[in-house]
Design a protein around this motif. Structure first.
Motif, PDB file in Angstrom:
ATOM      1  N   GLN A 137      69.587  31.878 -49.880  1.00 55.23           N
ATOM      2  CA  GLN A 137      68.321  32.228 -49.243  1.00 55.23           C
ATOM      3  C   GLN A 137      68.056  33.729 -49.285  1.00 55.23           C
ATOM      4  O   GLN A 137      67.179  34.239 -48.596  1.00 55.23           O
ATOM      5  CB  GLN A 137      68.321  31.746 -47.787  1.00 55.23           C
ATOM      6  CG  GLN A 137      68.485  30.250 -47.626  1.00 55.23           C
ATOM      7  CD  GLN A 137      67.265  29.487 -48.074  1.00 55.23           C
ATOM      8  OE1 GLN A 137      66.250  29.469 -47.383  1.00 55.23           O
ATOM      9  NE2 GLN A 137      67.336  28.859 -49.239  1.00 55.23           N
ATOM     10  N   LEU A 139      69.872  36.186 -48.204  1.00 53.12           N
ATOM     11  CA  LEU A 139      70.354  36.995 -47.092  1.00 53.12           C
ATOM     12  C   LEU A 139      71.506  37.873 -47.577  1.00 53.12           C
ATOM     13  O   LEU A 139      72.184  37.552 -48.551  1.00 53.12           O
ATOM     14  CB  LEU A 139      70.833  36.098 -45.949  1.00 53.12           C
ATOM     15  CG  LEU A 139      69.782  35.193 -45.286  1.00 53.12           C
ATOM     16  CD1 LEU A 139      70.409  34.415 -44.144  1.00 53.12           C
ATOM     17  CD2 LEU A 139      68.597  35.993 -44.793  1.00 53.12           C
ATOM     18  N   SER A 140      71.747  38.965 -46.870  1.00 51.27           N
ATOM     19  CA  SER A 140      72.831  39.864 -47.243  1.00 51.27           C
ATOM     20  C   SER A 140      74.175  39.179 -47.006  1.00 51.27           C
ATOM     21  O   SER A 140      74.260  38.159 -46.307  1.00 51.27           O
ATOM     22  CB  SER A 140      72.758  41.147 -46.420  1.00 51.27           C
ATOM     23  OG  SER A 140      73.071  40.893 -45.058  1.00 51.27           O
ATOM     24  N   SER A 143      74.867  39.115 -43.235  1.00 48.13           N
ATOM     25  CA  SER A 143      74.065  38.108 -42.533  1.00 48.13           C
ATOM     26  C   SER A 143      74.560  36.707 -42.858  1.00 48.13           C
ATOM     27  O   SER A 143      74.619  35.829 -41.988  1.00 48.13           O
ATOM     28  CB  SER A 143      72.590  38.245 -42.926  1.00 48.13           C
ATOM     29  OG  SER A 143      72.067  39.496 -42.528  1.00 48.13           O
ATOM     30  N   ALA A 334      64.266  37.179 -36.700  1.00 53.10           N
ATOM     31  CA  ALA A 334      63.899  36.900 -38.094  1.00 53.10           C
ATOM     32  C   ALA A 334      62.440  36.497 -38.229  1.00 53.10           C
ATOM     33  O   ALA A 334      61.809  36.771 -39.255  1.00 53.10           O
ATOM     34  CB  ALA A 334      64.797  35.801 -38.654  1.00 53.10           C
ATOM     35  N   TYR A 338      61.809  39.076 -40.869  1.00 49.43           N
ATOM     36  CA  TYR A 338      62.116  38.459 -42.157  1.00 49.43           C
ATOM     37  C   TYR A 338      60.784  38.114 -42.808  1.00 49.43           C
ATOM     38  O   TYR A 338      60.126  37.162 -42.437  1.00 49.43           O
ATOM     39  CB  TYR A 338      62.969  37.209 -41.963  1.00 49.43           C
ATOM     40  CG  TYR A 338      63.475  36.600 -43.245  1.00 49.43           C
ATOM     41  CD1 TYR A 338      64.398  37.257 -44.049  1.00 49.43           C
ATOM     42  CD2 TYR A 338      63.049  35.333 -43.648  1.00 49.43           C
ATOM     43  CE1 TYR A 338      64.888  36.686 -45.207  1.00 49.43           C
ATOM     44  CE2 TYR A 338      63.533  34.753 -44.806  1.00 49.43           C
ATOM     45  CZ  TYR A 338      64.446  35.438 -45.583  1.00 49.43           C
ATOM     46  OH  TYR A 338      64.918  34.870 -46.742  1.00 49.43           O
ATOM     47  N   ARG A 339      60.378  38.904 -43.795  1.00 52.38           N
ATOM     48  CA  ARG A 339      59.014  38.858 -44.297  1.00 52.38           C
ATOM     49  C   ARG A 339      58.713  37.686 -45.221  1.00 52.38           C
ATOM     50  O   ARG A 339      57.563  37.440 -45.547  1.00 52.38           O
ATOM     51  CB  ARG A 339      58.697  40.178 -45.028  1.00 52.38           C
ATOM     52  CG  ARG A 339      58.726  41.404 -44.116  1.00 52.38           C
ATOM     53  CD  ARG A 339      57.738  41.252 -42.977  1.00 52.38           C
ATOM     54  NE  ARG A 339      57.750  42.377 -42.066  1.00 52.38           N
ATOM     55  CZ  ARG A 339      57.049  42.421 -40.936  1.00 52.38           C
ATOM     56  NH1 ARG A 339      56.311  41.394 -40.584  1.00 52.38           N
ATOM     57  NH2 ARG A 339      57.107  43.476 -40.144  1.00 52.38           N
ATOM     58  N   LYS A 340      59.711  36.980 -45.665  1.00 45.72           N
ATOM     59  CA  LYS A 340      59.458  35.893 -46.604  1.00 45.72           C
ATOM     60  C   LYS A 340      58.820  34.707 -45.890  1.00 45.72           C
ATOM     61  O   LYS A 340      59.121  34.401 -44.744  1.00 45.72           O
ATOM     62  CB  LYS A 340      60.763  35.480 -47.284  1.00 45.72           C
ATOM     63  CG  LYS A 340      61.343  36.585 -48.162  1.00 45.72           C
ATOM     64  CD  LYS A 340      62.558  36.100 -48.927  1.00 45.72           C
ATOM     65  CE  LYS A 340      63.094  37.217 -49.828  1.00 45.72           C
ATOM     66  NZ  LYS A 340      64.258  36.784 -50.624  1.00 45.72           N
ATOM     67  N   ARG A 343      60.456  31.579 -43.772  1.00 44.95           N
ATOM     68  CA  ARG A 343      60.788  31.466 -42.356  1.00 44.95           C
ATOM     69  C   ARG A 343      59.888  30.446 -41.664  1.00 44.95           C
ATOM     70  O   ARG A 343      60.294  29.795 -40.704  1.00 44.95           O
ATOM     71  CB  ARG A 343      60.676  32.831 -41.670  1.00 44.95           C
ATOM     72  CG  ARG A 343      59.270  33.385 -41.529  1.00 44.95           C
ATOM     73  CD  ARG A 343      59.319  34.817 -40.986  1.00 44.95           C
ATOM     74  NE  ARG A 343      58.025  35.356 -40.634  1.00 44.95           N
ATOM     75  CZ  ARG A 343      57.200  35.948 -41.491  1.00 44.95           C
ATOM     76  NH1 ARG A 343      57.557  36.048 -42.768  1.00 44.95           N
ATOM     77  NH2 ARG A 343      56.051  36.427 -41.087  1.00 44.95           N
TER      78      ARG A 343
END
Length: 374
Positions: A137, A139-140, A143, A334, A338-340, A343
């Motif tokens: 997804q 994420l780092s 994360s 998020a 979390y800009r995507k 979400r």
């Protein structure tokens, strides 16, 4: 000349980043193993102890598994009938995890220890599979590691051990792996990943909790539709869309084939169970819904009490819905940072699942009852 130098640095940076993540993954894997060892230390280091589970001790869970092991050792055949409970019960149709891979442990260790070792291994897999899905997804690594550890210690997963409900645990741990392979399938447009998705779903079916496997499958299907819509919006060609649908269908078929040895006997047995005696309808379907009071148990594990102190209205309460304060906090964060657009899918799926779980308390469950095959 400068162009060559610039181009030569890019692969070097990518390789360095790749090696750095591989080192982190191994570090994370060792970390979750150590965390699991610490959590299961009494089981692992004291052979005289076994992992308590109400279904294992009081409902014949240990006896069912031991019966299969003895039958295979003595006769070389897998039992289809067990005559040691009541007047006899079907074996596979009775929904037990006899075909799940950790059953191999029963042939190596004493059954009372091997069952606990199976929980231990599944616990580790939960943390690993969630890490993989979180990385898919975008994420780092940090994360993703947080997501993996949080998933390992979520109340739903941990409390499954008290009831000896490894079937529930198996469905929970394979859900993120199934989603990971589905994500990779869309990314690579490769049948191989969709077949791996099917294998993951098939293993969840072999976990013998058909209801949870079914609902997990609905969530996977919803994510597939979401990803497919994105492909259409991006104006992928008809051939590309058709190929993805075909690959996903083959993956789903593979899951059913793999899990058929567990599912088909169960379907056949339904005619002899209460569902085959006219005990059906919406009232029955919603009778085991989550009481509304327990929504707050997502935040506070002791809000409705536990076991002897439980004051809610659930008929049979051995588990916890607690998700953890930090996961919920970061999930809320998020939504804003979390800009995507992804979400909103997870928010919608989570909201639907919550309202559905409340049964007749909301119209969502009633609508789903008449629309979704159940």
């Amino acid at each position: 000349m400068s162009h060559k130098k610039k181009g030569s640095r890019k692969p070097h940076k990518r390789n360095k980043r790749f090696l750095g993540e591989r080192v982190f993954v191994w570090f994370y894997f060792i970390l979750i193993i150590l965390a699991a060892i610490l959590f299961f230390r009494e089981l692992l280091f004291e052979p005289s102890r076994m992992l308590f589970g109400t279904d294992m001790v009081g409902a014949g869970g240990v006896q069912l598994r031991e019966y299969a092991v003895k039958s295979l050792k003595q006769f070389g055949e897998f039992p289809l009938w067990m005559n040691l409970l009541y007047s006899g019960v079907p074996y596979l149709a009775n929904l037990n995890v006899a075909l799940y891979p950790t059953t191999l442990l029963y042939f190596i260790f004493p059954i009372e220890n091997a069952i606990g070792f199976g929980f231990f291994l599944n616990f580790i897999l939960a943390g690993l599979f969630m890490y993989l899905f979180a990385r898919s997804q975008k994420l780092s690594v940090f994360s993703s590691a947080f997501a993996g550890v949080s998933y390992m210690f979520t109340g739903v997963l941990v409390s499954a051990m008290y009831g000896g409900h490894d079937a529930r645990m198996i469905c929970i741990i394979f859900f993120p792996l199934t989603m990971y392979f589905l994500e990779k399938g869309f990314e690579k447009k490769n049948l191989f990943y969709f077949l791996l998705m099917g294998a993951s779903m098939g293993l969840a079916l072999l976990g013998a909790h058909v209801q949870m496997a079914y609902f997990s499958g609905l969530a996977v299907f919803a994510y597939f539709v979401y990803k497919l819509v994105l492909e259409i919006i991006r104006k992928r060609g008809f051939a590309s869309i058709a190929k993805l649908i075909l690959f996903a269908g083959l993956g789903g078929l593979f899951a059913l084939v793999l899990g058929a040895v567990q599912v088909l006997p169960t379907i056949n047995m339904l005619q002899y169970m209460v569902r085959g005696e006219g005990v059906t309808g919406y009232k029955y379907a919603s009778s085991w819904a989550m009481p509304w009071q327990e929504v707050l148990s997502l935040l506070n594990p002791n809000f409705v009490g536990t076991l002897g102190n439980y004051w809610g209205t659930n008929y049979f309460k051995l588990h916890s819905e607690y998700l953890g304060m930090f996961p919920i906090f970061f999930a809320i964060v998020a939504l804003f940072f979390y800009r995507k657009k992804l979400r909103w899918f997870w928010l919608g799926l989570g909201g639907f699942a919550l309202l559905f779980s409340l049964g007749a308390a909301t119209p969502v469950h009633r609508l789903a009852y008449y629309i979704i095959p159940m």
